[in-house]
Design a protein around this motif. Structure first.
Motif, PDB file in Angstrom:
ATOM      1  N   ARG A  55      21.040  -2.330   2.762  1.00  0.00           N
ATOM      2  CA  ARG A  55      19.940  -3.299   2.829  1.00  0.00           C
ATOM      3  C   ARG A  55      18.775  -2.915   1.932  1.00  0.00           C
ATOM      4  N   CYS A  56      18.988  -1.946   1.052  1.00  0.00           N
ATOM      5  CA  CYS A  56      17.857  -1.385   0.306  1.00  0.00           C
ATOM      6  C   CYS A  56      17.087  -2.441  -0.488  1.00  0.00           C
ATOM      7  N   ALA A  57      17.809  -3.285  -1.243  1.00  0.00           N
ATOM      8  CA  ALA A  57      17.122  -4.263  -2.097  1.00  0.00           C
ATOM      9  C   ALA A  57      16.277  -5.209  -1.250  1.00  0.00           C
ATOM     10  N   GLY A  58      16.840  -5.681  -0.147  1.00  0.00           N
ATOM     11  CA  GLY A  58      16.114  -6.604   0.726  1.00  0.00           C
ATOM     12  C   GLY A  58      14.906  -5.938   1.354  1.00  0.00           C
ATOM     13  N   ASP A  59      15.076  -4.685   1.755  1.00  0.00           N
ATOM     14  CA  ASP A  59      13.959  -3.961   2.369  1.00  0.00           C
ATOM     15  C   ASP A  59      12.839  -3.718   1.361  1.00  0.00           C
ATOM     16  N   LEU A  60      13.222  -3.387   0.127  1.00  0.00           N
ATOM     17  CA  LEU A  60      12.203  -3.140  -0.900  1.00  0.00           C
ATOM     18  C   LEU A  60      11.421  -4.425  -1.173  1.00  0.00           C
ATOM     19  N   ALA A  61      12.149  -5.552  -1.287  1.00  0.00           N
ATOM     20  CA  ALA A  61      11.484  -6.838  -1.532  1.00  0.00           C
ATOM     21  C   ALA A  61      10.564  -7.189  -0.364  1.00  0.00           C
ATOM     22  N   ALA A  62      11.037  -6.957   0.857  1.00  0.00           N
ATOM     23  CA  ALA A  62      10.224  -7.276   2.037  1.00  0.00           C
ATOM     24  C   ALA A  62       8.972  -6.407   2.082  1.00  0.00           C
ATOM     25  N   ALA A  63       9.112  -5.144   1.677  1.00  0.00           N
ATOM     26  CA  ALA A  63       7.970  -4.232   1.694  1.00  0.00           C
ATOM     27  C   ALA A  63       6.929  -4.663   0.664  1.00  0.00           C
ATOM     28  N   LEU A  64       7.392  -5.032  -0.544  1.00  0.00           N
ATOM     29  CA  LEU A  64       6.455  -5.490  -1.580  1.00  0.00           C
ATOM     30  C   LEU A  64       5.790  -6.791  -1.149  1.00  0.00           C
ATOM     31  N   ASP A  65       6.573  -7.692  -0.526  1.00  0.00           N
ATOM     32  CA  ASP A  65       5.999  -8.938   0.004  1.00  0.00           C
ATOM     33  C   ASP A  65       4.897  -8.616   1.018  1.00  0.00           C
ATOM     34  N   ALA A  66       5.191  -7.663   1.897  1.00  0.00           N
ATOM     35  CA  ALA A  66       4.260  -7.361   2.992  1.00  0.00           C
ATOM     36  C   ALA A  66       2.922  -6.852   2.457  1.00  0.00           C
ATOM     37  N   VAL A  67       2.962  -5.895   1.522  1.00  0.00           N
ATOM     38  CA  VAL A  67       1.692  -5.335   1.046  1.00  0.00           C
ATOM     39  C   VAL A  67       0.973  -6.312   0.111  1.00  0.00           C
ATOM     40  N   ALA A  68       1.746  -7.074  -0.686  1.00  0.00           N
ATOM     41  CA  ALA A  68       1.109  -8.029  -1.605  1.00  0.00           C
ATOM     42  C   ALA A  68       0.447  -9.155  -0.818  1.00  0.00           C
ATOM     43  N   THR A  69       1.125  -9.629   0.212  1.00  0.00           N
ATOM     44  CA  THR A  69       0.573 -10.709   1.040  1.00  0.00           C
ATOM     45  C   THR A  69      -0.688 -10.242   1.760  1.00  0.00           C
ATOM     46  N   ALA A  70      -0.639  -9.001   2.270  1.00  0.00           N
ATOM     47  CA  ALA A  70      -1.800  -8.462   2.982  1.00  0.00           C
ATOM     48  C   ALA A  70      -2.928  -8.113   2.014  1.00  0.00           C
ATOM     49  N   GLY A  71      -2.582  -7.946   0.729  1.00  0.00           N
ATOM     50  CA  GLY A  71      -3.588  -7.538  -0.255  1.00  0.00           C
ATOM     51  C   GLY A  71      -4.044  -6.114  -0.017  1.00  0.00           C
ATOM     52  N   ASN A  72      -3.211  -5.344   0.691  1.00  0.00           N
ATOM     53  CA  ASN A  72      -3.607  -4.002   1.098  1.00  0.00           C
ATOM     54  C   ASN A  72      -2.346  -3.255   1.512  1.00  0.00           C
TER      55      ASN A  72
END
Ligand SMILES: [Zn+2]
Length: 364
Positions: free
Chosen positions: A266-283
């Motif tokens: 699940r690495c690719a999906g997890d990496l994308a989700a992690a980048l989404d999470a921090v980018a969306t939060a702006g932090n």
């Protein structure tokens, strides 16, 4: 483990600085490790009086934590083959000159000082004797977080010869400690680990660059691992320096998953989700640790989560992060990051799917 418990653990007093001062003064300190307690005195500073105290309130079995190089120079062999998991006892010794039986506190103190003194030669020691050297791992507490390694590391950190006499306080000596011990400085093995983690950076910052992505503008920080030059990355959203409770995801490099689209992990999906999470939060920070764990298309790889978390803690500290909300459901991961000196105030799930399964061949 809940966020509250983690936070409480990280706020406990760091006993290392006061222990270093006590050891320099030649005073015994109480070293704790889970339920174990040991009395520890810097080998070069021990006297008949402090040795008598150590013998009086311990099992009486006095050992000296000492480096392998020093044992070799003094021609003191180990009792059995070195095994990283256990204490490496060496052949017992006495200082030869002027001792009667070698067993009195005064004579054992003399033997301990002889082990530490740079001018001592193999001919100055009698084998067997009444003091038992214990060889510590070359990496100290960072290699083996145990009382002998912590005792020797404390002496070295105090600017003394890295050798310490230590003995276990029996469980029958219960709290409150006897008056003679109650005023002594207490230090945990964990404090020594943290002290060294802070003092000895594992990564050096190499480059910072803006990273324009489809998720918005992020910042890419590149770090070089001091143990061989591996480059790790931190992808940062917003301002995280001096910030508390920063959302953080630690990602293990996975060539097959991250780049090649392997469906075995699940690495690719997890990496994308992690980048989404921090980018969306702006932090937040996604720490991309390279060269360690392997999964998916590399089934023979061995995951080393402890080393991954050490690297991540050092990267986050360099970024100035003060504490993190870790995007994971793996509480072992959170505990290790805290132990390596990056406080985890809470865990939050990355996605309902959970995190990468590092077992070889794990299928979505
Ligand atoms: Zn993978």
């Amino acid at each position: 483990m809940t966020g509250a418990v983690l936070a409480e653990r990280t706020e406990m007093v760091d006993g290392a600085p006061s222990a270093l001062a006590a050891l320099r003064r030649g005073e015994p300190v109480v070293l704790t490790h889970a339920r174990e307690r040991h009395l520890v005195i810097a080998a070069e500073r021990v006297t008949g009086r402090t040795m008598a105290l150590l013998v009086r309130y311990s099992s009486g079995f006095a050992c000296v934590a000492i480096e392998g190089e020093r044992l070799a120079a003094l021609d003191i062999p180990l009792m059995e083959a070195d095994d990283a998991g256990r204490e490496a006892f060496a052949v017992s010794v006495d200082a030869g000159a002027g001792l009667t039986t070698g067993i009195s506190a005064l004579e054992r103190a003399r033997t301990v000082r002889a082990l530490a003194h740079p001018s001592t030669t193999p001919a100055d020691l009698v084998r067997p004797g009444h003091v038992v050297p214990v060889q510590v791992r070359p990496g100290g507490v960072l290699e083996r977080p145990a009382p002998p390694e912590a005792a020797a590391d404390l002496c070295r950190l105090a600017g003394l010869v890295p050798a310490a006499v230590f003995a276990a306080i029996p469980e029958s000596v219960s709290e409150p400690l006897p008056t003679a011990l109650a005023d002594l400085t207490t230090v945990r093995v964990e404090d020594v680990v943290r002290h060294r983690e802070r003092a000895e950076p594992l990564v050096h910052p190499a480059a910072v660059a803006p990273l324009a992505t489809r998720r918005g503008l992020l910042t890419q920080h590149t770090y070089v691992d001091v143990r061989g030059g591996t480059e790790h990355l931190a992808v940062v959203a917003g301002a995280v320096a001096d910030a508390d409770a920063v959302p953080v995801r630690v990602h293990d490099e996975c060539l097959a998953g991250d780049l090649l689209g392997s469906v075995r992990c699940r690495c690719a999906g997890d990496l994308a989700a992690a980048l989404d999470a921090v980018a969306t939060a702006g932090n937040g920070v996604v720490v991309y640790v390279r060269g360690g764990a392997a999964c998916g298309g590399q089934p023979t790889g061995v995951a080393v989560p402890a080393d991954r978390d050490r690297v991540a803690a050092h990267v986050l500290r360099d970024l100035g992060v003060r504490s993190v909300v870790l995007l994971t459901d793996d509480h072992g991961h959170a505990g290790r990051l805290s132990a390596f000196g990056m406080p985890v105030v809470a865990c939050a799930p990355l996605t309902p799917a959970g995190q990468c399964d590092l077992r070889a061949g794990a299928v979505e």
